[in-house]
Design a protein around this motif. Structure first.
Motif, PDB file in Angstrom:
ATOM      1  N   ALA A 230       0.823  -1.214   0.000  1.00 35.53           N
ATOM      2  CA  ALA A 230       0.000   0.000   0.000  1.00 35.53           C
ATOM      3  C   ALA A 230       0.856   1.264   0.000  1.00 35.53           C
ATOM      4  O   ALA A 230       0.468   2.288  -0.564  1.00 35.53           O
ATOM      5  N   LEU A 231       2.031   1.178   0.611  1.00 36.00           N
ATOM      6  CA  LEU A 231       2.879   2.359   0.758  1.00 36.00           C
ATOM      7  C   LEU A 231       3.328   2.906  -0.592  1.00 36.00           C
ATOM      8  O   LEU A 231       3.426   4.128  -0.768  1.00 36.00           O
TER       9      LEU A 231
ATOM     10  N   SER B 231       4.328   4.746   8.531  1.00 34.00           N
ATOM     11  CA  SER B 231       4.029   3.581   7.696  1.00 34.00           C
ATOM     12  C   SER B 231       5.203   2.602   7.691  1.00 34.00           C
ATOM     13  O   SER B 231       5.019   1.380   7.770  1.00 34.00           O
ATOM     14  N   THR B 232       6.422   3.147   7.600  1.00 35.61           N
ATOM     15  CA  THR B 232       7.615   2.299   7.654  1.00 35.61           C
ATOM     16  C   THR B 232       7.737   1.616   9.014  1.00 35.61           C
ATOM     17  O   THR B 232       8.057   0.420   9.101  1.00 35.61           O
ATOM     18  N   MET B 233       7.470   2.369  10.072  1.00 34.75           N
ATOM     19  CA  MET B 233       7.518   1.792  11.416  1.00 34.75           C
ATOM     20  C   MET B 233       6.446   0.716  11.589  1.00 34.75           C
ATOM     21  O   MET B 233       6.678  -0.304  12.255  1.00 34.75           O
ATOM     22  N   PHE B 234       5.290   0.934  10.977  1.00 36.90           N
ATOM     23  CA  PHE B 234       4.210  -0.049  11.042  1.00 36.90           C
ATOM     24  C   PHE B 234       4.668  -1.391  10.471  1.00 36.90           C
ATOM     25  O   PHE B 234       4.401  -2.457  11.031  1.00 36.90           O
TER      26      PHE B 234
ATOM     27  N   GLY C 110      -0.760   2.414  13.180  1.00 37.37           N
ATOM     28  CA  GLY C 110      -1.840   2.427  12.205  1.00 37.37           C
ATOM     29  C   GLY C 110      -2.826   3.556  12.452  1.00 37.37           C
ATOM     30  O   GLY C 110      -3.256   4.239  11.516  1.00 37.37           O
ATOM     31  N   CYS C 111      -3.165   3.757  13.719  1.00 37.15           N
ATOM     32  CA  CYS C 111      -4.108   4.837  14.063  1.00 37.15           C
ATOM     33  C   CYS C 111      -3.525   6.200  13.714  1.00 37.15           C
ATOM     34  O   CYS C 111      -4.227   7.077  13.193  1.00 37.15           O
ATOM     35  N   LEU C 112      -2.236   6.393  13.991  1.00 38.17           N
ATOM     36  CA  LEU C 112      -1.592   7.668  13.677  1.00 38.17           C
ATOM     37  C   LEU C 112      -1.570   7.918  12.170  1.00 38.17           C
ATOM     38  O   LEU C 112      -1.783   9.048  11.716  1.00 38.17           O
ATOM     39  N   ILE C 113      -1.315   6.880  11.385  1.00 40.21           N
ATOM     40  CA  ILE C 113      -1.316   7.026   9.930  1.00 40.21           C
ATOM     41  C   ILE C 113      -2.684   7.471   9.443  1.00 40.21           C
ATOM     42  O   ILE C 113      -2.818   8.398   8.634  1.00 40.21           O
TER      43      ILE C 113
ATOM     44  N   SER D 224      -5.500   1.562  -0.632  1.00 40.69           N
ATOM     45  CA  SER D 224      -4.353   1.599   0.281  1.00 40.69           C
ATOM     46  C   SER D 224      -4.756   2.104   1.663  1.00 40.69           C
ATOM     47  O   SER D 224      -4.284   1.592   2.693  1.00 40.69           O
ATOM     48  N   TYR D 225      -5.618   3.095   1.708  1.00 40.26           N
ATOM     49  CA  TYR D 225      -6.082   3.619   2.985  1.00 40.26           C
ATOM     50  C   TYR D 225      -6.839   2.549   3.766  1.00 40.26           C
ATOM     51  O   TYR D 225      -6.635   2.382   4.973  1.00 40.26           O
ATOM     52  N   TRP D 226      -7.690   1.811   3.075  1.00 41.71           N
ATOM     53  CA  TRP D 226      -8.480   0.778   3.752  1.00 41.71           C
ATOM     54  C   TRP D 226      -7.621  -0.403   4.166  1.00 41.71           C
ATOM     55  O   TRP D 226      -7.944  -1.103   5.140  1.00 41.71           O
ATOM     56  N   ILE D 227      -6.512  -0.640   3.452  1.00 40.64           N
ATOM     57  CA  ILE D 227      -5.579  -1.682   3.874  1.00 40.64           C
ATOM     58  C   ILE D 227      -4.958  -1.315   5.219  1.00 40.64           C
ATOM     59  O   ILE D 227      -4.823  -2.169   6.109  1.00 40.64           O
ATOM     60  N   ILE D 228      -4.585  -0.047   5.380  1.00 36.58           N
ATOM     61  CA  ILE D 228      -4.028   0.405   6.659  1.00 36.58           C
ATOM     62  C   ILE D 228      -5.063   0.245   7.771  1.00 36.58           C
ATOM     63  O   ILE D 228      -4.741  -0.216   8.880  1.00 36.58           O
ATOM     64  N   LEU D 229      -6.297   0.604   7.488  1.00 44.67           N
ATOM     65  CA  LEU D 229      -7.363   0.450   8.484  1.00 44.67           C
ATOM     66  C   LEU D 229      -7.565  -1.015   8.840  1.00 44.67           C
ATOM     67  O   LEU D 229      -7.699  -1.364  10.020  1.00 44.67           O
ATOM     68  N   PHE D 230      -7.568  -1.877   7.842  1.00 41.81           N
ATOM     69  CA  PHE D 230      -7.755  -3.308   8.090  1.00 41.81           C
ATOM     70  C   PHE D 230      -6.601  -3.876   8.913  1.00 41.81           C
ATOM     71  O   PHE D 230      -6.824  -4.661   9.854  1.00 41.81           O
TER      72      PHE D 230
END
Length: 232
Positions: free
Chosen positions: A27-28, A105-108, A148-151, A188-194
């Motif tokens: 996603a990034l 995102s990298t830290m995630f 993830g929440c911060l992103i 990509s946004y929804w992938i981060i949420l998932f």
């Protein structure tokens, strides 16, 4: 809970965490974070466009964290162009927020991989108490979820509060003014949420395996244990 069931739960959590790391990495680099339409406000006002005629002044925009594409419509056909955030748009967008999103995102990804290792170690190894055991599992899951929440919060703020799409659309435009018509979050946004939700789910898997949340144990100490206690 039997040892075999614990292994199954930890393996499941580890696989989910690893899948999240792969999903976030994919996603990034994609430009599937935001997709929307932009209105050529200047052109529409000049001809007083309404109804179907207004569609001739509505273009498209799509972008991610590094690059994107836009199609400007000002009544004379579309003008497709591509753009890059680095270094072209750094003076236009809220750069500190945008860079923070990439860093988190990298830290995630890193924390999700670390969580994968800890889950597999707890499933097949002989973990000790403290950070090698359930406390470590809770820690990595919580840190990953926080990233993830911060992103999600930072990116939503950049798009909605700082009008990111409008700033991109009006970049190097002197004659026309563009305004966001519609915009919505993409894959990509929804992938981060998932993936964020998956790490919350992993926390409940740890609890279901029979390990209490950190700092919720009784204060009574077991005097029969040694200096180093195995989890199981």
């Amino acid at each position: 809970m039997p040892k075999l069931q614990k292994k199954v739960l930890f393996c499941m959590a580890g696989i989910l965490s690893f899948a999240c790391a792969l999903g976030i990495a994919g996603a990034l680099g994609k430009q599937l974070w935001i997709k929307g339409t932009i209105l050529c406000k200047t052109g529409a006002m000049l001809v007083n466009a309404t109804g179907e005629e207004l569609q001739k002044f509505i273009g498209e925009i799509q972008y991610g964290l590094f690059y994107g594409e836009r199609v400007k419509q000002c009544g004379l056909g579309g003008r497709p162009t591509s753009f890059s955030f680095f270094p072209d748009l750094l003076n236009v967008i809220p750069a500190s927020i945008h860079v923070s999103i990439i860093i988190f995102s990298t830290m995630f990804i890193v924390f999700a991989l670390a969580g994968t290792g800890f889950f597999m170690f707890n499933a097949f190894g002989n973990p000790y108490e403290a950070l090698h055991g359930p406390v470590g599992l809770y820690l990595w899951s919580f840190v990953s979820c926080s990233c993830g929440c911060l992103i999600l919060i930072l990116f939503s703020s950049e798009v909605k509060m700082h009008s990111l799409s409008e700033k991109i659309a009006n970049y190097k435009e002197g004659a026309f003014t563009f305004k966001t018509h519609t915009e919505h979050f993409q894959t990509s946004y929804w992938i981060i949420l998932f993936c964020t939700a998956v790490h919350v789910f992993n926390v409940f898997l740890i609890r279901f395996a029979g390990f209490h949340f950190p700092f919720s144990k009784s204060k009574e100490l077991d005097t029969t244990t040694g200096a180093i206690d195995l989890m199981y």
